[in-house]
Design an enzyme around this catalytic site. Structure first.
Site, short mmCIF file in Angstrom:
data_model
loop_
_atom_site.label_atom_id
_atom_site.label_comp_id
_atom_site.label_asym_id
_atom_site.label_seq_id
_atom_site.Cartn_x
_atom_site.Cartn_y
_atom_site.Cartn_z
N GLU A 13 -3.52 3.57 6.93
CA GLU A 13 -3.51 3.36 5.48
C GLU A 13 -4.23 4.53 4.81
O GLU A 13 -3.80 5.04 3.77
CB GLU A 13 -4.20 2.04 5.11
CG GLU A 13 -4.25 1.82 3.60
CD GLU A 13 -4.77 0.45 3.21
OE1 GLU A 13 -4.51 -0.54 3.94
OE2 GLU A 13 -5.43 0.35 2.16
N ARG A 64 0.82 -1.23 0.00
CA ARG A 64 0.00 0.00 0.00
C ARG A 64 0.85 1.27 0.00
O ARG A 64 0.48 2.28 0.62
CB ARG A 64 -0.95 0.04 1.21
CG ARG A 64 -1.92 -1.08 1.29
CD ARG A 64 -2.94 -1.11 0.15
NE ARG A 64 -3.71 -2.33 0.24
CZ ARG A 64 -3.39 -3.45 -0.42
NH1 ARG A 64 -2.36 -3.51 -1.23
NH2 ARG A 64 -4.14 -4.52 -0.29
N SER A 89 -10.02 0.39 4.12
CA SER A 89 -9.18 -0.08 5.23
C SER A 89 -8.50 1.10 5.89
O SER A 89 -7.81 1.88 5.25
CB SER A 89 -8.12 -1.04 4.71
OG SER A 89 -8.73 -2.22 4.26
C1 FAD Z 1 -15.51 0.10 0.52
C2 FAD Z 1 -14.03 0.26 0.23
C3 FAD Z 1 -13.24 -0.86 0.00
C4 FAD Z 1 -11.88 -0.74 -0.26
N1 FAD Z 1 -11.14 -1.87 -0.48
C5 FAD Z 1 -9.83 -1.75 -0.80
C6 FAD Z 1 -9.04 -2.92 -1.10
O1 FAD Z 1 -9.51 -4.04 -1.08
N2 FAD Z 1 -7.75 -2.76 -1.41
C7 FAD Z 1 -7.16 -1.53 -1.47
O2 FAD Z 1 -5.98 -1.44 -1.82
N3 FAD Z 1 -7.88 -0.41 -1.19
C8 FAD Z 1 -9.19 -0.49 -0.86
N4 FAD Z 1 -9.92 0.63 -0.58
C9 FAD Z 1 -9.24 1.94 -0.57
C10 FAD Z 1 -9.25 2.66 -1.91
O3 FAD Z 1 -10.27 2.17 -2.73
C11 FAD Z 1 -7.89 2.56 -2.61
O4 FAD Z 1 -6.84 3.09 -1.82
C12 FAD Z 1 -7.87 3.29 -3.96
O5 FAD Z 1 -6.62 3.04 -4.57
C13 FAD Z 1 -8.07 4.79 -3.81
O6 FAD Z 1 -8.29 5.32 -5.09
P1 FAD Z 1 -8.87 6.78 -5.32
O7 FAD Z 1 -8.68 7.04 -6.77
O8 FAD Z 1 -10.25 6.95 -4.77
O9 FAD Z 1 -7.85 7.68 -4.50
P2 FAD Z 1 -8.17 8.77 -3.37
O10 FAD Z 1 -8.81 8.12 -2.19
O11 FAD Z 1 -8.86 9.94 -4.00
O12 FAD Z 1 -6.67 9.20 -2.98
C14 FAD Z 1 -5.83 8.28 -2.31
C15 FAD Z 1 -4.37 8.73 -2.54
O13 FAD Z 1 -4.06 8.60 -3.92
C16 FAD Z 1 -3.65 9.86 -4.46
N5 FAD Z 1 -4.16 9.94 -5.84
C17 FAD Z 1 -5.43 9.81 -6.30
N6 FAD Z 1 -5.48 9.97 -7.64
C18 FAD Z 1 -4.21 10.20 -8.04
C19 FAD Z 1 -3.60 10.48 -9.31
N7 FAD Z 1 -4.31 10.53 -10.46
N8 FAD Z 1 -2.28 10.71 -9.34
C20 FAD Z 1 -1.53 10.67 -8.20
N9 FAD Z 1 -2.03 10.41 -6.98
C21 FAD Z 1 -3.37 10.19 -6.90
C22 FAD Z 1 -4.26 10.91 -3.56
O14 FAD Z 1 -3.53 12.13 -3.62
C23 FAD Z 1 -4.14 10.22 -2.21
O15 FAD Z 1 -2.83 10.33 -1.71
C24 FAD Z 1 -11.28 0.54 -0.31
C25 FAD Z 1 -12.08 1.69 -0.10
C26 FAD Z 1 -13.44 1.55 0.18
C27 FAD Z 1 -14.26 2.79 0.39
#
Ligand code: FAD
Length: 301
Positions: free
Chosen positions: A293, A174, A223
């Site tokens: 995380e 992560r 998480s």
């Molecule tokens: C119900 C639920 C279940 C989940 N299950 C999992 C799982 O099984 N495994 C897992 O790994 N995660 C899980 N997550 C967490 C999440 O989905 C992941 O971390 C996902 O990668 C976040 O993506 P996001 O685009 O929404 O990023 P955000 O939440 O918007 O941002 C997270 C981080 O990524 C950065 N970021 C976002 N977009 C970019 C970009 N284009 N360029 C550079 N940096 C960027 C942000 O600045 C921040 O630091 C879960 C979340 C929820 C709500």
């Protein structure tokens, strides 16, 4: 929130919004505003804007906000959100896909299925965008981005466009070494040839397992804590007596104890304070220090 920005920002072709509320854009539905929200028209627009922007102004990318606590005082500087222009997914050959940084995990996995490319089914179940997956080394069901990423196209805070290969990102659990302020605008994933029916069956299995174990239709951030080596964060939280624990409108999920939820009216301060309370209780009960995380960004009000 301090306003460090000059009165005029570089001209853009996309959309720049001042004091844009972020709560509607993140899963927790809590937190303050972005001093500026920038939705670029395309990569050139993003790159030119960052190159011309005062280097002192902080920049952060936002995906679906599915792993994020935005503090109640908001986020100083510029928040970059990749919209439709960055949401396409295309097949490059029989094993690879090029995916826009704003594309969802569902779109990536279903395009892979239609193209007969197996190995990225796990992205079906992770809410978020390709940019967030690359940054967070998102993973589930035994696979993570590190296993499938070939390279990512990134716009650095300076506006420079670079291609980072998998090894450049220094992936661990992560975590990536993506530089601060960098925005992932696309990524190439490699899988292996597979039958679409088999891929669909795997996606269905994963979706069902999710439904059974996680609070999916709630305001949450996924998480909360990383699994410490050899341990499960949810089990440590449970053993410390935190299942269902509340603080204001924030609660430790009854269904999955490594999830915090906003029961309706929580502030980000309450959600973060509940997380810190859980860390303290786990430390007292087991001696283990949980590491966040969830990314916590912005300033307190
Ligand atoms: C119900 C639920 C279940 C989940 N299950 C999992 C799982 O099984 N495994 C897992 O790994 N995660 C899980 N997550 C967490 C999440 O989905 C992941 O971390 C996902 O990668 C976040 O993506 P996001 O685009 O929404 O990023 P955000 O939440 O918007 O941002 C997270 C981080 O990524 C950065 N970021 C976002 N977009 C970019 C970009 N284009 N360029 C550079 N940096 C960027 C942000 O600045 C921040 O630091 C879960 C979340 C929820 C709500």
């Amino acid at each position: 929130m301090t306003t460090a920005l000059a009165p005029s920002l570089p001209a853009v072709r996309g959309r720049l919004t001042r004091q844009a509320p972020l709560a509607p854009l993140v899963w927790f539905k809590a937190g303050g505003a972005a001093e500026w929200l920038f939705e670029p028209a395309d990569v050139d627009d993003l790159s030119a804007f960052l190159a011309a922007l005062d280097p002192a102004v902080p920049v952060m990318a936002l995906g679906l906000g599915s792993n994020l606590i935005v503090r109640d005082g908001g986020v100083p500087g510029v928040v970059v959100r990749l919209g439709k222009p960055f949401a396409s997914v295309e097949r490059l050959d029989e094993t690879t896909l090029r995916c826009g940084g704003g594309a969802s995990g569902i779109l990536v996995s279903s395009t892979a299925r239609d193209a007969g490319i197996g190995g990225v089914e796990f992205l079906r179940s992770i809410p978020g965008t390709v940019g967030g997956f690359v940054r967070m080394n998102g993973g589930a069901y035994g696979r993570e981005v590190k296993d499938v990423l070939v390279e990512a196209e990134v716009v650095l805070r300076s506006g420079e466009r670079v291609t980072l290969v998998n090894a450049d990102l220094g992936y661990t659990y992560r975590h990536s070494n993506l530089p601060d302020g960098a925005v992932v605008v696309s990524a190439t994933f490699r899988g292996e040839p597979a039958a679409p029916q088999a891929i669909q069956a795997e996606m269905d299995r994963i979706a069902a397992a999710r439904e059974a174990s996680q609070p999916l239709r709630t305001k949450t951030g996924g998480s909360t804590f990383k699994n410490p080596p050899g341990e499960k964060a949810w089990a440590l939280v449970d053993a410390a007596g935190c299942r269902g624990l509340t603080l204001g409108g924030a609660q430790v999920s009854e269904k999955h104890t490594n999830f915090l939820i906003n029961t309706g009216t929580a502030t980000s301060a309450e959600i973060e304070a509940l997380g810190e309370d859980v860390r303290a209780r786990v430390r007292a009960a087991s001696g283990i220090e949980l590491e966040w995380e969830i990314q916590r960004v912005g300033v307190s009000s």
